[in-house]
Design an enzyme around this catalytic site. Structure first.
Site, short mmCIF file in Angstrom:
data_model
loop_
_atom_site.label_atom_id
_atom_site.label_comp_id
_atom_site.label_asym_id
_atom_site.label_seq_id
_atom_site.Cartn_x
_atom_site.Cartn_y
_atom_site.Cartn_z
N ARG A 50 0.86 -1.18 0.00
CA ARG A 50 0.00 0.00 0.00
C ARG A 50 0.89 1.22 0.00
NH1 ARG A 50 -3.54 -2.91 -1.24
NH2 ARG A 50 -5.62 -3.19 -0.30
N HIS B 208 -1.70 -0.48 -9.95
CA HIS B 208 -2.26 -1.33 -8.89
C HIS B 208 -2.90 -2.59 -9.50
CE1 HIS B 208 -4.28 -1.38 -4.67
NE2 HIS B 208 -3.88 -2.58 -5.04
N GLU C 181 -4.54 7.14 -5.49
CA GLU C 181 -4.78 6.40 -6.74
C GLU C 181 -6.28 6.28 -7.02
OE1 GLU C 181 -4.63 1.74 -5.77
OE2 GLU C 181 -2.76 2.76 -5.24
#
Ligand code: 8YV
Length: 315
Positions: free
Chosen positions: A234, A281, A263
């Site tokens: 993260r 991601h 994000e």
């Protein structure tokens, strides 16, 4: 029989949305123009949340659902779920560990290799005609035999370490304590010691309030001008401003990142750098893994409402 009402926080692939709608009456939160009004209108009868790792369920959402019984997370990270708010009402929380572990580890290693060997730039070198016009592609950096650090020896960290050992890399790791299953590798007592002993630093630990910015200026400087940080956990585990400062002034060599503060928007400073690899991601983003994740989300929900043991409970 009336179907259980469920709040779907974010989109899922079609192969998940079908079965979810067959089993539940689904309220699509992410499509609501006025999400507060949406919860006010539907919240009273909603008994379940299906969310995504990066979206979670905050206290405001949980409090708007007085009948809520379970929050099922599509992802291993549940840091975006307010566990305290859930615990206060005995709301169960589940996630999708294990099914995504090896894909996430694969991408982390791929990011290290791609960035070290300049894979992205090399394709541009061919496609832009530079190979013909300018000749040989600039030399890059060796990976095998170098030193790799794993910050967080959990499931994902272990799979990353296994992969790196196959590249003849010296693996060192740091965690709250030495882990018996990792006794093949050296233990470092803290993140600064770890960073000072590696060329590549993988951030693989679960994000919690205690790990926020665990990779700060001091760890970044210990990794140094030749070092690379790879983040597949993260963004909150790294002090992003300290990272950007060090990447811009050369106190850190490079970074390969799959996660970012804010994000999918990201700090525009990243876009000005040529010593970063930026990924959207997608560490668990394979068809096979996402299908397994979606099924596990549903299996947890069905188990709860059938009064069965939850396959992958968090609390
Ligand atoms: C998920 C993730 O794919 O597992 C997690 O916690 O961050 C990713 O691997 C993501 O949550 C899906 O939206």
């Amino acid at each position: 029989m009336t179907k259980v009402e469920l709040l779907q926080v974010g989109p899922y692939p079609s192969w998940d949305e079908g079965p979810l709608n067959e089993t539940f009456t689904v309220h699509r939160y992410f499509e609501a123009e006025d999400q507060v009004a949406f919860l006010a209108r539907h919240g009273k009868s909603i008994r379940a949340i299906a969310t995504r790792g990066e979206m979670g369920a905050d206290r405001q959402m949980i409090d708007a659902l007085p009948a809520l019984e379970i929050i099922s997370v599509y992802g291993v990270g549940y840091d975006a779920v307010d566990l305290d708010a859930a615990a206060e009402r005995g709301i169960r929380v589940t996630n999708t560990p294990d099914v995504l572990t090896r894909d996430v580890a694969d991408l982390g290693v791929a990011m290290m290799l791609a960035h070290s060997r300049g894979i992205i730039g090399a394709e541009a070198w061919v496609k832009d005609g530079d190979w013909q016009k300018r000749g040989l592609y600039p030399l890059k950096t060796r990976v095998h035999g170098k030193r790799a650090g794993i910050l967080g020896m959990g499931r994902i960290g272990f799979e990353v370490a296994r992969r790196l050992a196959a590249f003849d890399m010296d693996v060192v790791y740091s965690d709250l304590r030495p882990r018996e299953f990792a006794d093949a590798w050296q233990f470092a007592a803290d993140p600064i010691t770890l960073a000072s002993q590696c060329d590549f630093l993988f951030v693989t630990l679960a994000a919690t309030p205690a790990t926020r910015h665990i990779v700060g200026r001091d760890v970044i400087e210990a990794l140094g001008p030749q070092g690379m940080v790879i983040n597949i956990s993260r963004a909150s585990n790294i002090d992003e401003n300290a990272l950007l400062d060090a990447l811009e002034d050369g106190r850190l060599g490079s970074a390969a990142l799959d996660v970012f503060e804010g994000e999918p928007a990201l700090n525009q400073r990243f876009l000005q750098l040529d010593n970063v690899l930026l990924q959207p991601h997608h560490a668990s983003g394979t068809v096979e893994t996402r299908k397994a994740m979606g099924k596990l989300v549903r299996d947890n929900l069905v188990a709860h409402f059938e009064g069965q043991a939850l396959p992958t409970p968090v609390n």
